[in-house]
Design a protein around this motif. Structure first.
Motif, PDB file in Angstrom:
ATOM      1  N   ILE A 139       0.864  -1.174   0.000  1.00  0.00           N
ATOM      2  CA  ILE A 139       0.000   0.000   0.000  1.00  0.00           C
ATOM      3  C   ILE A 139       0.903   1.227   0.000  1.00  0.00           C
ATOM      4  CG2 ILE A 139      -1.890   1.192   1.170  1.00  0.00           C
ATOM      5  CD1 ILE A 139      -2.347  -1.528   2.704  1.00  0.00           C
ATOM      6  N   PRO A 140       1.127   1.841  -1.154  1.00  0.00           N
ATOM      7  CA  PRO A 140       2.011   3.007  -1.187  1.00  0.00           C
ATOM      8  C   PRO A 140       1.643   4.030  -0.119  1.00  0.00           C
ATOM      9  CG  PRO A 140       1.462   2.353  -3.416  1.00  0.00           C
ATOM     10  CD  PRO A 140       0.626   1.496  -2.496  1.00  0.00           C
ATOM     11  N   ARG A 786      -4.549   6.649 -19.550  1.00  0.00           N
ATOM     12  CA  ARG A 786      -4.767   6.491 -18.113  1.00  0.00           C
ATOM     13  C   ARG A 786      -3.449   6.095 -17.472  1.00  0.00           C
ATOM     14  NH1 ARG A 786      -9.676   5.101 -15.291  1.00  0.00           N
ATOM     15  NH2 ARG A 786      -9.220   4.327 -13.188  1.00  0.00           N
ATOM     16  N   CYS A 787      -3.179   6.610 -16.283  1.00  0.00           N
ATOM     17  CA  CYS A 787      -1.934   6.229 -15.610  1.00  0.00           C
ATOM     18  C   CYS A 787      -2.078   6.371 -14.101  1.00  0.00           C
ATOM     19  CB  CYS A 787      -0.747   7.053 -16.100  1.00  0.00           C
ATOM     20  SG  CYS A 787      -0.807   8.777 -15.561  1.00  0.00           S
ATOM     21  N   PHE A 788      -1.245   5.643 -13.408  1.00  0.00           N
ATOM     22  CA  PHE A 788      -1.107   5.731 -11.953  1.00  0.00           C
ATOM     23  C   PHE A 788      -0.097   6.819 -11.631  1.00  0.00           C
ATOM     24  CE2 PHE A 788       1.511   4.534  -8.275  1.00  0.00           C
ATOM     25  CZ  PHE A 788       0.540   4.432  -7.283  1.00  0.00           C
ATOM     26  N   TRP A 795      -1.995   9.155  -3.629  1.00  0.00           N
ATOM     27  CA  TRP A 795      -1.817   8.571  -4.961  1.00  0.00           C
ATOM     28  C   TRP A 795      -3.173   8.312  -5.591  1.00  0.00           C
ATOM     29  CZ3 TRP A 795      -3.942   3.647  -4.943  1.00  0.00           C
ATOM     30  CH2 TRP A 795      -3.889   2.901  -3.755  1.00  0.00           C
ATOM     31  N   GLY A 796      -3.123   8.141  -6.908  1.00  0.00           N
ATOM     32  CA  GLY A 796      -4.369   7.940  -7.626  1.00  0.00           C
ATOM     33  C   GLY A 796      -4.133   7.709  -9.096  1.00  0.00           C
ATOM     34  N   LEU A 810      -7.068   8.372  -4.934  1.00  0.00           N
ATOM     35  CA  LEU A 810      -7.596   7.103  -4.442  1.00  0.00           C
ATOM     36  C   LEU A 810      -7.172   6.808  -3.009  1.00  0.00           C
ATOM     37  CD1 LEU A 810      -6.995   4.909  -7.620  1.00  0.00           C
ATOM     38  CD2 LEU A 810      -9.082   6.103  -6.943  1.00  0.00           C
ATOM     39  N   TYR A 811      -6.064   7.405  -2.580  1.00  0.00           N
ATOM     40  CA  TYR A 811      -5.521   7.114  -1.238  1.00  0.00           C
ATOM     41  C   TYR A 811      -4.800   8.363  -0.759  1.00  0.00           C
ATOM     42  CZ  TYR A 811      -3.139   4.501   2.483  1.00  0.00           C
ATOM     43  OH  TYR A 811      -2.686   4.037   3.699  1.00  0.00           O
ATOM     44  N   GLY A 812      -4.960   8.694   0.511  1.00  0.00           N
ATOM     45  CA  GLY A 812      -4.294   9.865   1.066  1.00  0.00           C
ATOM     46  C   GLY A 812      -5.009  11.139   0.668  1.00  0.00           C
TER      47      GLY A 812
END
Length: 868
Positions: A139-140, A786-788, A795-796, A810-812
Motif C-alpha cells: 500500500i504506497p 490512463r496512468c497511476f 496517490w491515484g 484514491l488514497y491519502g
C-alpha cells in the motif's frame, strides 16, 4: 494479459516474493511450492523448509473422493540438487520435501501481477477447481502495513459436481529451528486459530532467536501440533495416512525435549467446509514469522580487544523494525487476519490503479515486477523504521552493503511509492556517511555509528545524493526537512573543489571534473567525461535552487556560474558529433602518477603502455544519464537537447544487440545466444578501443538498460526504447529466469527499479509539491490515456478521454494550486469541478490551471475538466 500468465515450462524459474518491506520473504514457486525461505534476516536462495505446503481433499457421504497437494508438476531436472549429505541430493532424484512424489494437480496456471499471485489448479481426479491467491500488503505511503512479516493466502474452492462435497484445505509447516527443543503449540484467540512454532534453545537476544506461526480465521478447524516422529520417512507416510482418512485431524503432541525421530518437526492446520453443487468458498491462511535480532554477518565488527583478528562471540545486534510493531509471529498473524479486508482492499486498489495504466504490456510488466524488490532480503528496516538496502542478494548473504549510493541512484520506485523511507536514506547518509570536509562514503556501515568507510568518494554516488535530496524535497514539499540536511548536502557538493579532495575532482573550479572519479562500474575514470560530469552539473543546478530557497543567494549564484561554465565546456568539447566521449590520452602515464601508488599499480598496462579501464572514444550507455535524472526531477536542460538525442540514437545504434550470439563477452552473462540486450560500452568502427577497456563493457545490466530506454522514450524514440524494455522482460520469461528477480551483482537487484520511471515517461508526470503543482503530458497521441501517479501525500490515477480530463485521488490526499497540462494548449475548457459538483475558480493560462485557492482533495475525490 498474456505477459502475466505463465504455464508449463514458463513456470520453471518462478519465485514470487511474499513478505513485507524489510522483513524478508517466502517465494511462491510457479507450481505452487513454498521455496526460498528468506525470513532469517539474510538471503536464503534455493532453500526449502522441509514439508511446508498446502494440500486439499474432498469427501462425500463419509468417503474420501480425492486428496492432493496444491502443487503442479515439478519441472526437470530430476537428478537432484547438489547437497553434502551422503544419501541424498544430486544423483538421488528430487528431495521428497518437494512433495513431487505425492498426488498433485496435473493442470496449473500461474498468474503474476505483483503484488498478487494466483495459482489456478484442476485435475480430472479432483471434484472441483482450486485457486490460490497470495500476497503481502503493498500500500504506497502506508509503510507500516506494507512491512508485515507474513505471507497471505486465500484458497478458493469451486464445487463443479452435482452433489455436496466437504472440502479440507490444509497448511503444513516445518519448524526450521536447528536445535533439540522445538516447541509447537495450538492457540485460539477469538475467531483466529493458529499454531506457533518456536524453540526453547536460544536466548531472547540471539540472532537465532525467533518463531513462526500459521493461522486461519476459518470456523471449522482441526490440527496436529506435531507430525508423527519416527525414522526414515515415517513422518510423511503417517501424515498422508492421516490426511487421506475421511475424517478431521486428531491432534498429536510431544515434549520438546523428547527424542526427535528423524530430526524434522512439522505441524498442520486444516480448515473444513461443505459446498453444494456450483457453490464457491474460500479460506484465509497466514504464515507469519518473527526473527527480531539482526546483526552484521556480512562484515562483522572486530572485537574491542587488541587482537585485530578476534571476532566477538556475541555480535552487536539491533531490532528489526517489524519487531517494534509485533512482539512475535502470533501478533503479526492475528493482525493480518483481523485487518485482512482492509489490507486486501487497499492493496488491490493500488494494483488495479497501476495495472489500469495505458502503458505497453512490457512496460507495465517491468514496472510491476521490479517493485517486488522492496519485498525481498535486498531491503532492511532499522529499529526506527529507516530504510537500508543492499545492492542485491547472493545465495546466503546480502550482496554489496550499505545502501550503495551509486546503485540506488537508479532506483525510482521507493521515492514515489514510499517517500518517507527514501528520505530516511538521505537522513542516514548525511548523518553517518560524511566526513567533516564533505567527503562521503558510498556504503553506509551497520550497526549505525560504526566508522564510515575510508575508501575514496564516488563521484556519481556523491553528486547523485544531492540530486536525490532535491527530488525528495520536491516530492514531499517539506522544506523544513530539506533545511535539516542542507548543511551536509552543501558540504558534499562543495567537496568537488575542496583542498582536501584527494581525487581533485574540480580543483580549478571550472565546472568540469578532471580528476580521478570513482563510479558505479567499480573503477575510476581519469579526465573529463560527460557521464560523471553530467552528475556534477545536475547537482550544481539542484544545489543552486535549494540554496536559493533557503536564502543562500551567494551560494546559489556560485553554483549556477559553475553549472553554466561546465555545461558550455561539456557540450563543446566532449561531443564528437554523434555522442559524448571521455577526454584522455591513454598513453600518458603521468595522468596516474599524480595520485597515489595504487593508481599506477591498478591502472597502468605496462605491456601495452596504456591506461586501463577507460571509455576514451567509446559509446557508453550512461553518457547522458544525468539528463535522464534531470528530466525525472524537473531540473531542465543539462546537455544540449539535440546532442542528447543524437547520443541516444548512437547508443541504440551501436550498443543494442538484437542477438548476442556473435558478441564476445568475457564478463558476466546476463544475456546470451539469441537474446537481445543493450551493452554497457562499445567502440564504433573508426575508433580505437583501449587494450583493456572499461569494466563490464560487454555486459547487459538491466538497470542501465532501463534508464537508457526510458530516456529514449522521453526524447520521442518510443519504438527504440520499448524494443529494449521488451528485450529485458523477454529474458525474464519464467523459463530461463525468474520474472520477479532481475539480477545484476546478485538477485533482486536494486538498480532494476529504474523501470518505475516508465510510468513517469509515458505520462509526462511532473511535480513540485513546494508549489503544490503537478502536471501530465502523455507521450502517446491516443485520445484515451490512463496512468497511476504517486507523491508524498497521496496517490491515484489520471485519465484523459474523449471530452474529459480526470484527476483521481484514491488514497491519502492532495493539495493543488497548479495543474499543468501542456497537451491541452489551444483547447477550450467548458468547466472544471471537484467531484462533478463543486465548480472551481481558476485561471486557465493555455497550459496551466492556476486555482484561486488551494484545492484540497481527499481519497475518493476527483477533479473533472470538461472540454469542448
Amino acid at each position: 494479459m498474456s505477459r502475466f500468465i505463465y504455464e508449463g515450462a514458463k513456470t520453471k524459474e518462478i519465485s514470487f516474493p511474499l513478505g513485507g518491506i524489510g522483513t524478508g520473504s517466502i517465494g511462491l514457486a510457479g507450481n505452487g511450492r513454498l521455496i526460498d525461505w528468506e525470513i532469517f534476516n539474510r538471503p536464503n536462495k534455493l532453500s526449502e523448509n522441509g514439508f511446508s505446503f498446502f494440500a486439499v481433499k474432498a469427501e462425500a457421504d463419509g468417503e474420501l473422493l480425492d486428496a492432493r497437494v496444491l502443487n503442479g508438476d515439478l519441472l526437470p531436472s530430476y537428478t537432484g540438487n547438489i547437497q553434502t549429505r551422503k544419501h541424498g541430493g544430486y544423483g538421488f532424484g528430487p528431495n521428497q520435501a518437494t512433495m513431487a512424489g505425492v498426488p498433485h494437480f496435473q493442470h496449473t496456471r500461474f498468474i503474476g501481477e505483483f503484488p498478487f499471485a494466483r495459482l489456478q489448479a484442476a485435475d480430472n481426479c479432483f471434484p472441483g477447481t482450486v485457486e490460490l491467491t497470495a500476497f503481502n500488503p503493498f500500500i504506497p505511503l502506508n509503510d507500516k502495513d506494507s512491512s508485515i512479516p507474513g505471507a497471505f493466502f486465500d484458497i478458493a474452492m469451486h464445487n463443479t459436481t452435482d452433489h455436496t462435497v466437504t472440502y479440507t484445505i490444509n497448511l503444513s509447516l516445518t519448524n526450521p529451528m536447528q536445535d533439540h527443543k522445538r516447541y509447537h503449540r495450538y492457540k485460539r484467540n477469538d475467531n483466529i486459530q493458529l499454531i506457533k512454532l518456536s524453540s526453547r534453545g536460544h536466548d531472547f537476544s540471539s540472532p537465532d532467536f525467533g518463531d513462526l506461526s500459521i493461522a486461519t480465521d476459518a470456523e471449522d478447524v482441526s490440527y496436529q501440533e506435531y507430525w508423527y516422529r519416527g525414522g526414515w520417512f515415517d513422518n510423511l507416510e503417517i501424515f498422508w495416512k492421516d490426511f487421506t482418512e475421511a475424517a478431521k485431524f486428531t491432534n498429536r503432541t510431544y515434549d520438546p525435549a523428547a527424542t526427535k525421530g528423524n530430526g524434522v518437526d512439522v505441524c498442520s492446520l486444516a480448515a473444513h467446509f461443505a459446498l453444494k453443487p456450483g457453490e464457491k468458498n474460500s479460506v484465509r491462511f497466514v504464515i507469519a514469522w518473527s526473527f527480531p535480532n539482526c546483526h552484521n554477518y556480512w562484515h562483522p565488527e572486530a572485537c574491542a580487544c587488541s587482537d585485530n583478528d578476534c571476532k566477538p562471540s556475541q555480535p552487536a545486534t539491533w531490532k528489526n523494525y517489524y519487531a517494534t510493531l509485533f512482539s512475535d509471529s502470533t501478533k503479526s498473524a492475528s493482525y493480518a487476519l483481523k485487518h485482512w479486508e482492509r489490507l486486501y482492499r487497499e492493496t488491490k486498489l493500488f494494483k488495479d490503479a497501476l495495472y489500469s495504466s495505458s502503458l505497453p504490456p512490457a512496460a507495465l510488466d517491468a514496472v510491476s515486477a521490479n517493485i517486488s524488490i522492496l519485498k525481498t532480503p535486498t531491503c532492511l528496516r532499522l529499529p526506527d523504521g529507516s530504510f537500508y538496502g543492499f545492492e542485491g542478494c547472493i545465495c546466503n548473504e546480502g550482496c554489496c552493503e550499505g545502501s550503495c549510493t551509486h546503485v540506488w541512484n537508479y532506483a525510482y520506485a521507493l521515492p514515489f511509492l514510499f517517500p518517507k523511507l527514501e528520505r530516511s536514506m538521505r537522513d542516514l547518509d548525511y548523518k553517518y556517511n560524511i566526513r567533516e570536509d564533505g567527503k562521503m562514503g558510498f556504503r553506509l556501515q551497520l550497526p549505525l555509528g560504526r566508522s564510515a568507510s575510508d575508501f575514496r568518494a564516488c563521484a556519481d554516488g556523491q553528486f547523485g545524493g544531492v540530486i536525490k535530496a532535491y527530488r525528495d524535497w520536491k516530492i514531499s514539499g517539506d522544506t523544513a526537512w530539506l533545511k535539516s540536511i542542507w548543511p551536509a548536502v552543501k558540504k558534499s557538493l562543495e567537496f568537488a573543489w575542496a583542498d582536501t579532495n584527494e581525487d581533485r575532482w574540480d580543483a580549478d573550479r571550472d565546472g568540469v571534473l578532471e580528476g580521478r572519479q570513482h563510479h558505479t562500474l567499480d573503477m575510476e575514470l581519469y579526465g573529463p567525461n560527460a557521464w560523471l560530469n553530467g552528475f556534477y552539473l545536475t547537482a550544481l543546478k539542484a544545489g543552486a535552487e535549494m540554496a536559493r530557497q533557503l536564502g543562500e543567494t551567494d551560494a546559489a549564484e556560485q553554483y549556477l556560474t559553475l553549472f553554466s561554465r561546465g555545461k558550455a565546456w561539456t557540450d563543446e568539447h566532449l561531443f564528437n558529433g554523434n555522442y559524448y566521449v571521455q577526454t584522455i590520452d591513454l598513453k600518458d602515464r603521468s595522468v596516474l602518477e599524480k595520485y597515489d601508488e595504487s593508481a599506477v599499480r591498478d591502472y597502468w598496462n605496462d605491456e601495452a603502455k596504456e591506461i586501463k579501464y577507460q571509455v576514451a572514444d567509446g559509446c557508453v550507455i550512461d553518457q547522458v544519464l544525468a539528463q535522464w535524472h534531470a528530466n525525472l526531477c524537473g531540473l531542465g536542460e543539462i546537455f544540449d537537447p539535440e546532442q542528447t538525442r543524437k547520443s541516444l540514437s548512437s547508443i541504440y545504434l551501436h550498443n543494442f544487440k538484437k542477438s548476442m550470439r556473435n558478441v564476445f563477452n568475457p564478463w558476466r552473462l546476463y544475456s546470451l545466444n539469441d537474446e537481445a540486450g543493450l551493452m554497457i560500452c562499445t567502440w564504433p568502427e573508426g575508433t580505437v578501443k583501449p587494450t583493456v577497456p572499461l569494466t563490464y563493457s560487454t555486459e547487459t545490466m538491466n538497470g542501465f538498460e532501463y534508464q537508457a530506454a526510458i530516456h529514449m522514450i522521453q526524447e520521442g524514440m518510443v519504438a527504440e526504447g520499448m524494443e529494449i524494455v521488451e528485450a529485458i522482460r523477454d529474458r525474464y520469461d519464467g523459463e530461463r529466469r525468474n520474472p520477479w528477480n532481475e539480477f545484476e551483482c546478485g538477485s533482486n537487484y536494486a538498480r532494476s527499479m529504474a523501470s518505475y520511471a516508465l510510468l513517469l515517461a509515458f505520462s509526462g508526470f511532473k511535480y513540485d509539491m513546494t508549489e503544490k503543482r503537478i502536471g501530465f503530458q502523455p507521450i502517446t497521441g491516443e485520445e484515451y490515456f490512463r496512468c497511476f501517479w504517486s507523491l508524498d501525500s497521496g496517490w491515484g490515477t489520471f485519465v484523459r478521454k474523449n471530452g474529459w480530463i480526470e484527476l483521481n485521488v484514491l488514497y491519502g490526499e492532495l493539495e493543488l494550486r497548479c495543474l499543468h497540462l501542456p497537451f491541452m494548449k489551444g483547447q477550450k475548457v467548458n468547466g472544471i469541478s471537484l467531484d462533478g459538483t463543486e465548480v472551481l475558480d481558476c485561471n486557465w493560462q493555455g497550459e496551466v490551471f492556476v486555482f484561486s485557492s488551494t484545492v484540497r482533495m481527499n481519497a475518493g475525490h476527483s477533479l473533472v475538466i470538461k472540454l469542448g
